[in-house]
Scaffold this active site. Sequence first.
Site, PDB file in Angstrom:
ATOM      1  N   GLN A  64     -28.782   9.128 -24.752  1.00 25.28           N
ATOM      2  CA  GLN A  64     -28.404   9.669 -26.247  1.00 25.28           C
ATOM      3  C   GLN A  64     -27.302   9.006 -26.987  1.00 25.28           C
ATOM      4  O   GLN A  64     -27.278   8.639 -28.228  1.00 25.28           O
ATOM      5  CB  GLN A  64     -27.905  11.234 -26.297  1.00 25.28           C
ATOM      6  N   GLU A 186     -22.710  13.904 -21.637  1.00 21.87           N
ATOM      7  CA  GLU A 186     -22.178  14.637 -22.451  1.00 21.87           C
ATOM      8  C   GLU A 186     -21.187  15.561 -22.281  1.00 21.87           C
ATOM      9  O   GLU A 186     -19.981  15.622 -22.593  1.00 21.87           O
ATOM     10  CB  GLU A 186     -23.343  15.427 -23.265  1.00 21.87           C
ATOM     11  N   ASP A 215     -21.596  12.616 -26.958  1.00 21.25           N
ATOM     12  CA  ASP A 215     -22.878  11.609 -26.958  1.00 21.25           C
ATOM     13  C   ASP A 215     -23.320  10.856 -28.398  1.00 21.25           C
ATOM     14  O   ASP A 215     -22.749   9.968 -28.735  1.00 21.25           O
ATOM     15  CB  ASP A 215     -24.200  12.147 -26.471  1.00 21.25           C
ATOM     16  N   GLY A 294      -6.989  25.016 -38.732  1.00 23.51           N
ATOM     17  CA  GLY A 294      -6.454  24.442 -39.799  1.00 23.51           C
ATOM     18  C   GLY A 294      -5.239  25.326 -40.324  1.00 23.51           C
ATOM     19  O   GLY A 294      -4.930  26.469 -39.568  1.00 23.51           O
ATOM     20  N   GLY A 295      -4.671  25.225 -41.488  1.00 23.98           N
ATOM     21  CA  GLY A 295      -3.549  25.892 -41.923  1.00 23.98           C
ATOM     22  C   GLY A 295      -3.801  27.023 -42.714  1.00 23.98           C
ATOM     23  O   GLY A 295      -3.054  27.727 -43.293  1.00 23.98           O
TER      24      GLY A 295
END
Length: 473
Positions: A64, A186, A215, A294-295
């Site tokens: 892959q 993977e 991959d 995130g924020g």
Amino acid sequence: MAKKQKKAKSKVKAAAKKSARKVVKLASAKKANGNGLPKPSNKPWGQAGKALEGVKILDFTHVQSGPTCTQLLAYMGADVIKVERPGAGDITRGQLRDVPNADSLYFTMLNGSKRSITIDSKHPKGMEILNRLIKTCDVLVENFAPGALDRMGLTWDYVHKTNPRMIVASVKGFGPGPYEDCKVYENVAQCAGGAASTTGFREGPPLVTGAQIGDSGTGLHLALGIVSALYQRNRTGRGQKVLCAMQDGVLNLTRVKLRDQQRLAHGPLTEYSQYSEGVPFGKAVPRAGNDSGGGQPAWLLKCKGWESDPDAYIYFITQAPVWGAICDLIGEPTWKTDPDYATPKARLPRLKKIFARIEEWTVTKTKFEVMDICNAADIPVGPILSMKEIAEDQSLRKTGTVVEVDHPIRGKYLTVGNPIKLSDSPADVRRSPLLGEHTDEILKDVLGYKAAEIAEIKTSGAITAPEKKEKAA
Ligand code: COA
């Protein structure tokens, strides 16, 4: 200096001069336009040639990671020549088969728009053909286990001497260090790159993700490395080695967690729901379930039908600028001014309660209704789409992100087209090649072999499977 080396050096110089001339030509073409800008193409949309037209890739990839990279380069217009072992080919041709005797979807969805040639690299005649390919191509891409390319005799020194302009691009599991000789798939990369330890729920074990960040993610990194090396070659006339380690690729995609590891030294991670639950943090970044990363605090919420539909969920982001709109929507207008809820900081220890209240609203609507209502109010949300919904999504078909192609043995199948859209170079997504389908045309048109030579190659056993070799002998 040896004669051969001198010859190679002067070839490099000539190539560098040629590309310098091209740059000068381009500059004068700009001048000729008067306004300093290149002329827009007067050809119909998408007909001005492909971005990587003229680039030839010797594709030695399998499974892959490597095939993802070369498929993207093929979508960008490169001529990708996939070299496969006679009789067997890429192992994925036969893995996870759904249609008897047809190349699997695993293979077909990673090898579209390429050509296939069979060559036994351990046969002297096979090596002779490979040598011609090395002289003709611009990039050799491979993702063999460490040392396999060298064992074939195709060391960097050898390839560089044979064609100093050639770029040799490799995916390996690990970069130089204690694990450099390991074979990697993977999920090994997901574990070693920090993704697994930070994915899943706090109470549960580390989790691997369905997105193939080890991959396909590394293949994507490698494609960027190759294009950059091609660009640099325009100046230097020289190829270089490009290496992408899967561990590095995964870490690059998990960088926000390395960010959090360093923040942890300065106190608890207040946006993690663990904080609002009063659970103390340990020494390493914990798994954070469906927290935002995130924020802007966010969580996954149930929607109408969740009892029977495993994908009836919406991902809901409590983006600070639209907090007022969220309060109005869920019927809590007082939260707009209540000091316990009015500011992002005040909300952090109460996130669990807040999301429970929002869910009381989302569970009365389908995920698409929530999407429509929230989008109208500028609130960022995302429906959990099943693969069935994605496969049937007409807008993805229209943009060429999901493409249906026809295969002579398996029939029609869906594949993922080019997710990177270029206005002058739309992707030409073609079905994957059959094993060795283009052997003759590559020998003749790309490598210049004459008919008699091709006949000789065919009987040599260099391009045929072992049982056919016996017949040929
Ligand atoms: N003709 C003759 N021999 C060929 C050939 C050809 N056209 N193409 C491949 N081979 C041989 C190689 O020479 C090598 O033989 P050798 O080990 O005797 O030298 C062998 O086939 C290739 O082997 P290898 O890459 O070791 O395959 P594998 O199936 O044992 O391992 C991986 C598979 C993916 C674990 C390994 O290739 C790997 O770690 N790759 C790097 C990381 C990676 O990309 N992993 C993700 C894959 S999605």
